[in-house]
Design a protein around this motif. Structure first.
Motif, mmCIF file in Angstrom:
data_model
loop_
_atom_site.group_PDB
_atom_site.id
_atom_site.type_symbol
_atom_site.label_atom_id
_atom_site.label_comp_id
_atom_site.label_asym_id
_atom_site.label_seq_id
_atom_site.Cartn_x
_atom_site.Cartn_y
_atom_site.Cartn_z
ATOM 1 N N ILE A 56 0.889 -1.159 0.000
ATOM 2 C CA ILE A 56 0.000 0.000 0.000
ATOM 3 C C ILE A 56 0.926 1.208 0.000
ATOM 4 O O ILE A 56 1.600 1.499 0.992
ATOM 5 N N LEU A 57 0.983 1.888 -1.139
ATOM 6 C CA LEU A 57 1.989 2.920 -1.393
ATOM 7 C C LEU A 57 1.349 4.302 -1.411
ATOM 8 O O LEU A 57 0.273 4.486 -1.969
ATOM 9 N N TYR A 58 2.050 5.253 -0.812
ATOM 10 C CA TYR A 58 1.566 6.626 -0.835
ATOM 11 C C TYR A 58 2.662 7.561 -1.342
ATOM 12 O O TYR A 58 3.824 7.173 -1.474
ATOM 13 N N PRO A 59 2.307 8.828 -1.666
ATOM 14 C CA PRO A 59 3.290 9.795 -2.194
ATOM 15 C C PRO A 59 4.448 10.024 -1.201
ATOM 16 O O PRO A 59 4.300 9.778 0.004
ATOM 17 N N TRP A 60 5.549 10.469 -1.814
ATOM 18 C CA TRP A 60 5.658 10.840 -3.226
ATOM 19 C C TRP A 60 6.274 9.729 -4.067
ATOM 20 O O TRP A 60 7.089 8.960 -3.569
ATOM 21 N N GLY A 61 5.870 9.706 -5.345
ATOM 22 C CA GLY A 61 6.458 8.779 -6.276
ATOM 23 C C GLY A 61 7.524 9.397 -7.155
ATOM 24 O O GLY A 61 8.300 8.686 -7.776
ATOM 25 N N TYR A 62 7.576 10.732 -7.171
ATOM 26 C CA TYR A 62 8.538 11.400 -8.049
ATOM 27 C C TYR A 62 9.846 11.728 -7.338
ATOM 28 O O TYR A 62 10.834 12.101 -7.978
ATOM 29 N N MET A 63 9.867 11.606 -6.006
ATOM 30 C CA MET A 63 11.104 11.876 -5.268
ATOM 31 C C MET A 63 11.116 11.071 -3.985
ATOM 32 O O MET A 63 10.073 10.642 -3.480
ATOM 33 N N ASP A 64 12.297 10.890 -3.444
ATOM 34 C CA ASP A 64 12.487 10.089 -2.245
ATOM 35 C C ASP A 64 12.342 10.951 -0.996
ATOM 36 O O ASP A 64 13.269 11.095 -0.201
ATOM 37 N N TYR A 79 1.000 -7.011 3.941
ATOM 38 C CA TYR A 79 1.259 -5.889 3.057
ATOM 39 C C TYR A 79 2.255 -4.943 3.710
ATOM 40 O O TYR A 79 2.180 -4.689 4.914
ATOM 41 N N GLN A 80 3.158 -4.389 2.916
ATOM 42 C CA GLN A 80 4.021 -3.308 3.381
ATOM 43 C C GLN A 80 3.358 -1.975 3.060
ATOM 44 O O GLN A 80 2.741 -1.822 2.000
ATOM 45 N N VAL A 81 3.516 -1.026 3.965
ATOM 46 C CA VAL A 81 2.905 0.291 3.814
ATOM 47 C C VAL A 81 3.992 1.348 3.846
ATOM 48 O O VAL A 81 4.848 1.333 4.743
ATOM 49 N N GLY A 82 3.995 2.256 2.878
ATOM 50 C CA GLY A 82 4.976 3.323 2.904
ATOM 51 C C GLY A 82 5.036 4.111 1.616
ATOM 52 O O GLY A 82 4.223 3.922 0.705
ATOM 53 N N CYS A 83 6.005 5.003 1.551
ATOM 54 C CA CYS A 83 6.223 5.858 0.381
ATOM 55 C C CYS A 83 6.618 5.001 -0.816
ATOM 56 O O CYS A 83 7.490 4.132 -0.717
ATOM 57 N N SER A 84 5.998 5.253 -1.951
ATOM 58 C CA SER A 84 6.215 4.408 -3.125
ATOM 59 C C SER A 84 7.663 4.430 -3.597
ATOM 60 O O SER A 84 8.221 3.391 -3.977
ATOM 61 N N THR A 85 8.314 5.592 -3.548
ATOM 62 C CA THR A 85 9.700 5.663 -3.987
ATOM 63 C C THR A 85 10.616 4.880 -3.063
ATOM 64 O O THR A 85 11.562 4.231 -3.512
ATOM 65 N N GLN A 86 10.329 4.899 -1.785
ATOM 66 C CA GLN A 86 11.188 4.225 -0.818
ATOM 67 C C GLN A 86 10.954 2.721 -0.776
ATOM 68 O O GLN A 86 11.892 1.943 -0.598
ATOM 69 N N LEU A 87 9.711 2.269 -0.947
ATOM 70 C CA LEU A 87 9.415 0.845 -0.850
ATOM 71 C C LEU A 87 9.558 0.117 -2.175
ATOM 72 O O LEU A 87 9.908 -1.065 -2.198
ATOM 73 N N ALA A 113 8.314 6.761 -9.680
ATOM 74 C CA ALA A 113 7.391 6.756 -10.818
ATOM 75 C C ALA A 113 6.764 8.141 -10.937
ATOM 76 O O ALA A 113 5.673 8.385 -10.418
ATOM 77 N N ALA A 114 7.472 9.044 -11.590
ATOM 78 C CA ALA A 114 6.953 10.403 -11.763
ATOM 79 C C ALA A 114 5.820 10.405 -12.775
ATOM 80 O O ALA A 114 5.786 9.606 -13.708
ATOM 81 N N GLY A 115 4.884 11.327 -12.581
ATOM 82 C CA GLY A 115 3.741 11.434 -13.485
ATOM 83 C C GLY A 115 2.647 10.437 -13.198
ATOM 84 O O GLY A 115 1.791 10.182 -14.054
ATOM 85 N N ALA A 116 2.608 9.888 -11.982
ATOM 86 C CA ALA A 116 1.619 8.877 -11.620
ATOM 87 C C ALA A 116 0.336 9.521 -11.107
ATOM 88 O O ALA A 116 0.332 10.643 -10.598
ATOM 89 N N SER A 117 -0.758 8.763 -11.203
ATOM 90 C CA SER A 117 -2.061 9.319 -10.845
ATOM 91 C C SER A 117 -2.206 9.547 -9.347
ATOM 92 O O SER A 117 -2.917 10.467 -8.928
ATOM 93 N N ASP A 118 -1.559 8.724 -8.503
ATOM 94 C CA ASP A 118 -1.719 8.910 -7.062
ATOM 95 C C ASP A 118 -1.055 10.206 -6.591
ATOM 96 O O ASP A 118 -1.607 10.939 -5.768
ATOM 97 N N ASP A 119 0.126 10.507 -7.117
ATOM 98 C CA ASP A 119 0.761 11.793 -6.814
ATOM 99 C C ASP A 119 -0.108 12.951 -7.295
ATOM 100 O O ASP A 119 -0.258 13.970 -6.606
ATOM 101 N N TYR A 120 -0.658 12.796 -8.493
ATOM 102 C CA TYR A 120 -1.483 13.864 -9.065
ATOM 103 C C TYR A 120 -2.719 14.113 -8.193
ATOM 104 O O TYR A 120 -3.056 15.264 -7.889
ATOM 105 N N ALA A 121 -3.399 13.048 -7.772
ATOM 106 C CA ALA A 121 -4.597 13.195 -6.947
ATOM 107 C C ALA A 121 -4.275 13.818 -5.599
ATOM 108 O O ALA A 121 -5.007 14.674 -5.095
#
Length: 235
Positions: free
Chosen positions: A126-134, A162-170, A174-182
Protein backbone atom coordinates in the motif's frame (compact mmCIF):
# COMPACT_ATOMS: atom_id res chain seq x y z
CA UNK A 1 -11.02 -5.39 -13.04
CA UNK A 2 -12.56 -8.25 -11.04
CA UNK A 3 -11.62 -6.49 -7.79
CA UNK A 4 -13.57 -3.42 -8.89
CA UNK A 5 -16.58 -5.47 -9.95
CA UNK A 6 -16.54 -7.29 -6.62
CA UNK A 7 -16.40 -3.94 -4.77
CA UNK A 8 -19.35 -2.62 -6.77
CA UNK A 9 -21.32 -5.77 -5.98
CA UNK A 10 -20.59 -5.46 -2.27
CA UNK A 11 -21.67 -1.81 -2.14
CA UNK A 12 -24.83 -2.37 -4.19
CA UNK A 13 -25.99 -5.67 -2.73
CA UNK A 14 -24.93 -5.35 0.92
CA UNK A 15 -26.09 -1.87 1.90
CA UNK A 16 -26.92 -2.87 5.47
CA UNK A 17 -23.34 -4.06 6.02
CA UNK A 18 -21.71 -1.06 4.38
CA UNK A 19 -24.22 1.68 5.21
CA UNK A 20 -21.58 3.77 7.01
CA UNK A 21 -19.56 3.87 3.80
CA UNK A 22 -22.52 4.92 1.66
CA UNK A 23 -24.88 7.18 3.56
CA UNK A 24 -22.85 10.38 3.18
CA UNK A 25 -20.21 9.38 0.65
CA UNK A 26 -20.05 8.80 -3.07
CA UNK A 27 -17.91 6.01 -4.53
CA UNK A 28 -16.58 6.62 -8.03
CA UNK A 29 -15.21 3.36 -9.44
CA UNK A 30 -13.53 2.85 -12.80
CA UNK A 31 -13.31 -0.95 -13.28
CA UNK A 32 -10.94 -0.60 -16.24
CA UNK A 33 -9.02 2.58 -17.11
CA UNK A 34 -6.97 1.16 -19.97
CA UNK A 35 -9.86 -0.35 -21.92
CA UNK A 36 -8.00 -0.80 -25.23
CA UNK A 37 -5.01 -2.32 -23.50
CA UNK A 38 -7.24 -4.72 -21.57
CA UNK A 39 -9.04 -5.78 -24.74
CA UNK A 40 -5.69 -6.46 -26.40
CA UNK A 41 -4.67 -8.80 -23.58
CA UNK A 42 -7.63 -11.04 -24.43
CA UNK A 43 -6.52 -11.64 -28.02
CA UNK A 44 -3.65 -14.07 -27.55
CA UNK A 45 -1.57 -15.73 -24.86
CA UNK A 46 1.53 -13.72 -25.76
CA UNK A 47 -0.42 -10.47 -25.25
CA UNK A 48 -1.60 -11.36 -21.75
CA UNK A 49 0.88 -9.10 -19.94
CA UNK A 50 0.43 -5.99 -22.08
CA UNK A 51 0.29 -2.92 -19.81
CA UNK A 52 0.42 0.17 -22.02
CA UNK A 53 -2.27 1.84 -24.08
CA UNK A 54 -2.72 0.89 -27.73
CA UNK A 55 -2.16 4.28 -29.35
CA UNK A 56 0.94 4.16 -31.61
CA UNK A 57 3.87 5.85 -29.89
CA UNK A 58 6.45 5.60 -32.68
CA UNK A 59 6.96 3.97 -36.06
CA UNK A 60 7.99 0.74 -34.33
CA UNK A 61 6.25 0.74 -30.96
CA UNK A 62 2.77 1.09 -29.52
CA UNK A 63 1.46 2.45 -26.28
CA UNK A 64 2.09 4.71 -23.31
CA UNK A 65 2.21 3.84 -19.62
CA UNK A 66 -0.84 5.65 -18.27
CA UNK A 67 0.67 5.81 -14.80
CA UNK A 68 3.47 8.03 -16.12
CA UNK A 69 1.23 10.30 -18.25
CA UNK A 70 -0.07 12.75 -15.63
CA UNK A 71 1.10 16.36 -15.50
CA UNK A 72 2.75 16.35 -12.10
CA UNK A 73 6.55 16.21 -12.34
CA UNK A 74 5.91 14.62 -15.72
CA UNK A 75 8.73 12.57 -17.27
CA UNK A 76 11.07 13.02 -14.32
CA UNK A 77 12.57 10.08 -12.42
CA UNK A 78 11.19 6.62 -13.10
CA UNK A 79 9.61 7.51 -16.44
CA UNK A 80 11.04 6.72 -19.86
CA UNK A 81 11.32 8.86 -23.00
CA UNK A 82 11.78 5.75 -25.15
CA UNK A 83 8.50 4.78 -26.90
CA UNK A 84 9.50 1.12 -26.82
CA UNK A 85 10.01 1.00 -23.04
CA UNK A 86 7.34 -0.30 -20.66
CA UNK A 87 7.49 2.91 -18.60
CA UNK A 88 7.22 5.25 -21.61
CA UNK A 89 5.53 8.43 -20.38
CA UNK A 90 4.16 9.49 -23.76
CA UNK A 91 5.11 12.36 -26.06
CA UNK A 92 3.51 14.84 -23.64
CA UNK A 93 1.41 14.84 -20.49
CA UNK A 94 -2.16 13.73 -21.20
CA UNK A 95 -1.34 12.43 -24.64
CA UNK A 96 -3.65 9.52 -23.76
CA UNK A 97 -7.44 10.06 -23.60
CA UNK A 98 -7.67 7.59 -20.73
CA UNK A 99 -5.44 9.80 -18.59
CA UNK A 100 -7.58 12.80 -19.46
CA UNK A 101 -10.69 11.01 -18.19
CA UNK A 102 -9.03 10.26 -14.85
CA UNK A 103 -7.59 13.78 -14.60
CA UNK A 104 -11.01 15.35 -15.15
CA UNK A 105 -12.61 13.10 -12.54
CA UNK A 106 -9.92 13.97 -10.01
CA UNK A 107 -10.28 17.69 -10.66
CA UNK A 108 -14.06 17.50 -10.46
CA UNK A 109 -13.90 15.83 -7.06
CA UNK A 110 -10.78 17.44 -5.58
CA UNK A 111 -12.65 19.92 -3.39
CA UNK A 112 -14.54 17.15 -1.59
CA UNK A 113 -12.68 13.90 -2.31
CA UNK A 114 -11.24 12.10 0.70
CA UNK A 115 -9.42 9.08 -0.73
CA UNK A 116 -8.03 8.15 -4.13
CA UNK A 117 -7.04 4.54 -4.72
CA UNK A 118 -5.37 3.03 -7.77
CA UNK A 119 -5.22 -0.78 -7.77
CA UNK A 120 -2.28 -2.47 -9.54
CA UNK A 121 -0.22 -5.65 -9.33
CA UNK A 122 2.00 -7.07 -8.12
CA UNK A 123 3.78 -6.74 -4.78
CA UNK A 124 1.59 -6.63 -1.63
CA UNK A 125 2.15 -2.93 -1.05
CA UNK A 126 0.00 0.00 0.00
CA UNK A 127 1.99 2.92 -1.39
CA UNK A 128 1.57 6.63 -0.84
CA UNK A 129 3.29 9.79 -2.19
CA UNK A 130 5.66 10.84 -3.23
CA UNK A 131 6.46 8.78 -6.28
CA UNK A 132 8.54 11.40 -8.05
CA UNK A 133 11.10 11.88 -5.27
CA UNK A 134 12.49 10.09 -2.25
CA UNK A 135 10.85 12.34 0.33
CA UNK A 136 7.74 12.12 2.48
CA UNK A 137 4.91 14.66 2.30
CA UNK A 138 4.17 16.73 5.39
CA UNK A 139 1.06 14.65 6.12
CA UNK A 140 2.73 11.27 5.69
CA UNK A 141 1.62 10.12 9.14
CA UNK A 142 -2.05 10.46 8.12
CA UNK A 143 -1.37 8.47 4.97
CA UNK A 144 0.52 5.85 6.94
CA UNK A 145 -2.26 5.51 9.51
CA UNK A 146 -4.91 4.86 6.88
CA UNK A 147 -2.69 2.51 4.90
CA UNK A 148 -1.82 0.49 7.99
CA UNK A 149 -5.51 0.15 8.84
CA UNK A 150 -5.94 -1.65 5.54
CA UNK A 151 -2.81 -3.77 5.92
CA UNK A 152 -3.72 -4.78 9.48
CA UNK A 153 -7.24 -5.78 8.44
CA UNK A 154 -5.93 -7.96 5.60
CA UNK A 155 -3.37 -9.65 7.86
CA UNK A 156 -6.02 -10.35 10.50
CA UNK A 157 -8.42 -11.80 7.92
CA UNK A 158 -6.10 -13.86 5.75
CA UNK A 159 -2.55 -13.69 7.06
CA UNK A 160 -1.31 -11.87 3.96
CA UNK A 161 1.27 -9.22 4.89
CA UNK A 162 1.26 -5.89 3.06
CA UNK A 163 4.02 -3.31 3.38
CA UNK A 164 2.91 0.29 3.81
CA UNK A 165 4.98 3.32 2.90
CA UNK A 166 6.22 5.86 0.38
CA UNK A 167 6.21 4.41 -3.13
CA UNK A 168 9.70 5.66 -3.99
CA UNK A 169 11.19 4.22 -0.82
CA UNK A 170 9.41 0.85 -0.85
CA UNK A 171 9.25 0.11 -4.57
CA UNK A 172 10.70 2.51 -7.15
CA UNK A 173 10.26 6.08 -8.41
CA UNK A 174 7.39 6.76 -10.82
CA UNK A 175 6.95 10.40 -11.76
CA UNK A 176 3.74 11.43 -13.48
CA UNK A 177 1.62 8.88 -11.62
CA UNK A 178 -2.06 9.32 -10.85
CA UNK A 179 -1.72 8.91 -7.06
CA UNK A 180 0.76 11.79 -6.81
CA UNK A 181 -1.48 13.86 -9.07
CA UNK A 182 -4.60 13.20 -6.95
CA UNK A 183 -2.76 13.94 -3.70
CA UNK A 184 -1.43 17.21 -5.07
CA UNK A 185 -4.89 18.10 -6.40
CA UNK A 186 -6.39 17.95 -2.91
CA UNK A 187 -7.22 14.37 -1.93
CA UNK A 188 -5.80 14.04 1.62
CA UNK A 189 -5.41 10.27 1.20
CA UNK A 190 -4.01 8.81 -2.01
CA UNK A 191 -2.70 5.29 -2.54
CA UNK A 192 -1.54 2.79 -5.06
CA UNK A 193 -2.34 -0.71 -3.88
CA UNK A 194 -0.11 -3.40 -5.40
CA UNK A 195 -1.85 -6.76 -5.07
CA UNK A 196 -0.23 -10.15 -4.41
CA UNK A 197 1.63 -11.99 -7.15
CA UNK A 198 0.20 -15.05 -8.84
CA UNK A 199 1.07 -17.46 -11.61
CA UNK A 200 4.42 -18.24 -13.19
CA UNK A 201 4.95 -14.61 -14.24
CA UNK A 202 3.52 -13.11 -11.01
CA UNK A 203 1.00 -10.93 -12.88
CA UNK A 204 -1.45 -13.67 -13.84
CA UNK A 205 -2.89 -15.57 -10.85
CA UNK A 206 -4.75 -18.79 -11.63
CA UNK A 207 -8.52 -18.64 -11.77
CA UNK A 208 -8.76 -20.67 -8.56
CA UNK A 209 -7.07 -17.83 -6.63
CA UNK A 210 -9.24 -14.99 -7.90
CA UNK A 211 -12.08 -15.30 -5.42
CA UNK A 212 -9.74 -15.16 -2.45
CA UNK A 213 -7.76 -12.25 -3.87
CA UNK A 214 -10.77 -10.04 -4.55
CA UNK A 215 -12.27 -10.72 -1.12
CA UNK A 216 -8.95 -10.04 0.60
CA UNK A 217 -8.52 -6.77 -1.29
CA UNK A 218 -12.01 -5.66 -0.34
CA UNK A 219 -11.24 -6.26 3.35
CA UNK A 220 -8.36 -3.79 3.09
CA UNK A 221 -10.35 -1.23 1.13
CA UNK A 222 -13.20 -1.28 3.65
CA UNK A 223 -10.81 -0.83 6.58
CA UNK A 224 -9.11 2.11 4.87
CA UNK A 225 -12.44 3.69 4.00
CA UNK A 226 -13.64 3.41 7.59
CA UNK A 227 -10.43 5.00 8.84
CA UNK A 228 -10.83 7.85 6.35
CA UNK A 229 -14.40 8.48 7.56
CA UNK A 230 -13.11 8.52 11.14
CA UNK A 231 -10.28 10.96 10.34
CA UNK A 232 -12.16 13.24 7.93
CA UNK A 233 -15.78 13.47 9.11
CA UNK A 234 -18.16 15.59 7.07
CA UNK A 235 -18.93 19.00 8.54
Amino acid sequence: MLRSIYAIGQLVNNYSVHSQLLQDYDWVILPVVNADGYEYTQLAADARLWRKTRQPSSAKCIGTDLNRNFDFHYKETGASSNPCEEAYAGPRAYSEPEAIVVRDLIQGLADRGKMYLSVHSYGRYILYPWGYMDQLPDTWQDLDEVGRAGADAIKAATGTVYQVGCSTQLLYPAAGASDDYAFNAGFPISFTMELPAGGDNYFNPPAADIDGLVKETWVGIVAMARKVIEKYPLN
